[in-house]
Design a protein around this motif. Structure first.
Motif, short mmCIF file in Angstrom:
data_model
loop_
_atom_site.label_atom_id
_atom_site.label_comp_id
_atom_site.label_asym_id
_atom_site.label_seq_id
_atom_site.Cartn_x
_atom_site.Cartn_y
_atom_site.Cartn_z
N VAL A 64 -21.85 -2.76 -26.41
CA VAL A 64 -21.48 -1.34 -26.36
C VAL A 64 -20.75 -1.02 -25.06
N SER A 65 -21.28 -1.48 -23.95
CA SER A 65 -20.61 -1.22 -22.67
C SER A 65 -19.26 -1.93 -22.61
N ALA A 66 -19.15 -3.10 -23.25
CA ALA A 66 -17.86 -3.80 -23.28
C ALA A 66 -16.83 -2.97 -24.04
N ALA A 67 -17.25 -2.37 -25.15
CA ALA A 67 -16.33 -1.53 -25.93
C ALA A 67 -15.93 -0.29 -25.15
N VAL A 68 -16.89 0.32 -24.46
CA VAL A 68 -16.58 1.51 -23.66
C VAL A 68 -15.61 1.17 -22.55
N ILE A 69 -15.82 0.04 -21.89
CA ILE A 69 -14.92 -0.38 -20.82
C ILE A 69 -13.52 -0.65 -21.36
N LEU A 70 -13.43 -1.28 -22.52
CA LEU A 70 -12.12 -1.52 -23.12
C LEU A 70 -11.39 -0.22 -23.40
N VAL A 71 -12.09 0.76 -23.94
CA VAL A 71 -11.47 2.04 -24.25
C VAL A 71 -11.03 2.75 -22.97
N LEU A 72 -11.91 2.80 -21.96
CA LEU A 72 -11.58 3.48 -20.72
C LEU A 72 -10.41 2.82 -19.98
N PHE A 73 -10.46 1.51 -19.86
CA PHE A 73 -9.37 0.82 -19.17
C PHE A 73 -8.08 0.86 -19.99
N GLY A 74 -8.20 0.83 -21.31
CA GLY A 74 -7.02 0.95 -22.16
C GLY A 74 -6.36 2.31 -22.01
N ALA A 75 -7.18 3.37 -21.96
CA ALA A 75 -6.64 4.71 -21.76
C ALA A 75 -5.99 4.83 -20.38
N ALA A 76 -6.63 4.27 -19.37
CA ALA A 76 -6.06 4.32 -18.02
C ALA A 76 -4.75 3.53 -17.95
N ALA A 77 -4.69 2.39 -18.62
CA ALA A 77 -3.46 1.59 -18.63
C ALA A 77 -2.34 2.35 -19.32
N TRP A 78 -2.64 3.01 -20.42
CA TRP A 78 -1.61 3.80 -21.10
C TRP A 78 -1.14 4.94 -20.21
N TRP A 79 -2.07 5.63 -19.54
CA TRP A 79 -1.73 6.75 -18.69
C TRP A 79 -0.85 6.32 -17.52
N LEU A 80 -1.08 5.12 -16.99
CA LEU A 80 -0.30 4.63 -15.86
C LEU A 80 1.00 3.94 -16.27
N SER A 81 1.21 3.75 -17.56
CA SER A 81 2.40 3.06 -18.03
C SER A 81 3.56 4.03 -18.19
N PRO A 82 4.79 3.51 -18.27
CA PRO A 82 5.94 4.38 -18.52
C PRO A 82 5.92 5.00 -19.91
N LEU A 83 5.07 4.53 -20.80
CA LEU A 83 4.99 5.10 -22.15
C LEU A 83 4.45 6.52 -22.13
N ALA A 84 3.57 6.82 -21.19
CA ALA A 84 2.99 8.16 -21.12
C ALA A 84 4.01 9.19 -20.66
N PHE A 85 4.90 8.80 -19.75
CA PHE A 85 5.90 9.70 -19.21
C PHE A 85 7.27 9.03 -19.31
N PRO A 86 7.95 9.21 -20.43
CA PRO A 86 9.26 8.55 -20.57
C PRO A 86 10.30 9.15 -19.63
N ARG A 87 11.36 8.42 -19.42
CA ARG A 87 12.43 8.88 -18.54
C ARG A 87 13.12 10.11 -19.13
N PRO A 88 13.58 11.00 -18.28
CA PRO A 88 14.28 12.19 -18.79
C PRO A 88 15.66 11.82 -19.33
N VAL A 89 16.16 12.66 -20.23
CA VAL A 89 17.50 12.47 -20.76
C VAL A 89 18.47 13.34 -19.96
N GLY A 90 19.73 13.01 -20.01
CA GLY A 90 20.74 13.78 -19.31
C GLY A 90 21.04 15.10 -20.01
N ALA A 91 21.80 15.95 -19.35
CA ALA A 91 22.10 17.27 -19.89
C ALA A 91 22.92 17.18 -21.17
N ALA A 92 23.88 16.27 -21.22
CA ALA A 92 24.71 16.13 -22.42
C ALA A 92 23.87 15.68 -23.62
N ARG A 93 23.00 14.72 -23.39
CA ARG A 93 22.14 14.22 -24.48
C ARG A 93 21.14 15.30 -24.89
#
Length: 89
Positions: A29-58
């Motif tokens: 159970v604690s292994a599953a909780v750790i996987l979920v918590l670290f997975g969420a933290a990894a997603w939050w710290l990745s570029p997937l959570a905050f993609p690059r902005p697009v330019g004004a023309a786009r």
């Protein structure tokens, strides 16, 4: 690009190592909780959570296609958001 993924990769690596250690000692159970918590933290710290902005023309192209408003902002300034509609262009 490698620098942007470093923290997410480290979070994933440490999360997996910790979860494997706990799973090996029978704490599933604690292994599953750790996987979920670290997975969420990894997603939050990745570029997937905050993609690059697009330019004004786009942004104008996307706004014309789906009708959403374009929002310009200056980071760090309170109340600097400006809504630009078709009438103001």
């Amino acid at each position: 690009m490698m620098r942007a993924w470093t923290m997410a990769g480290l979070m994933t690596l440490f999360g997996l190592a910790s979860a494997i250690t706990r799973f090996a000692s029978g704490q599933t159970v604690s292994a599953a909780v750790i996987l979920v918590l670290f997975g969420a933290a990894a997603w939050w710290l990745s570029p997937l959570a905050f993609p690059r902005p697009v330019g004004a023309a786009r942004a104008r192209e996307l706004s014309a296609a789906d009708g959403r408003a374009i929002v310009y902002w200056r980071a760090g300034a309170d109340g600097s958001a400006v809504r630009c509609t078709d009438a103001e262009r």
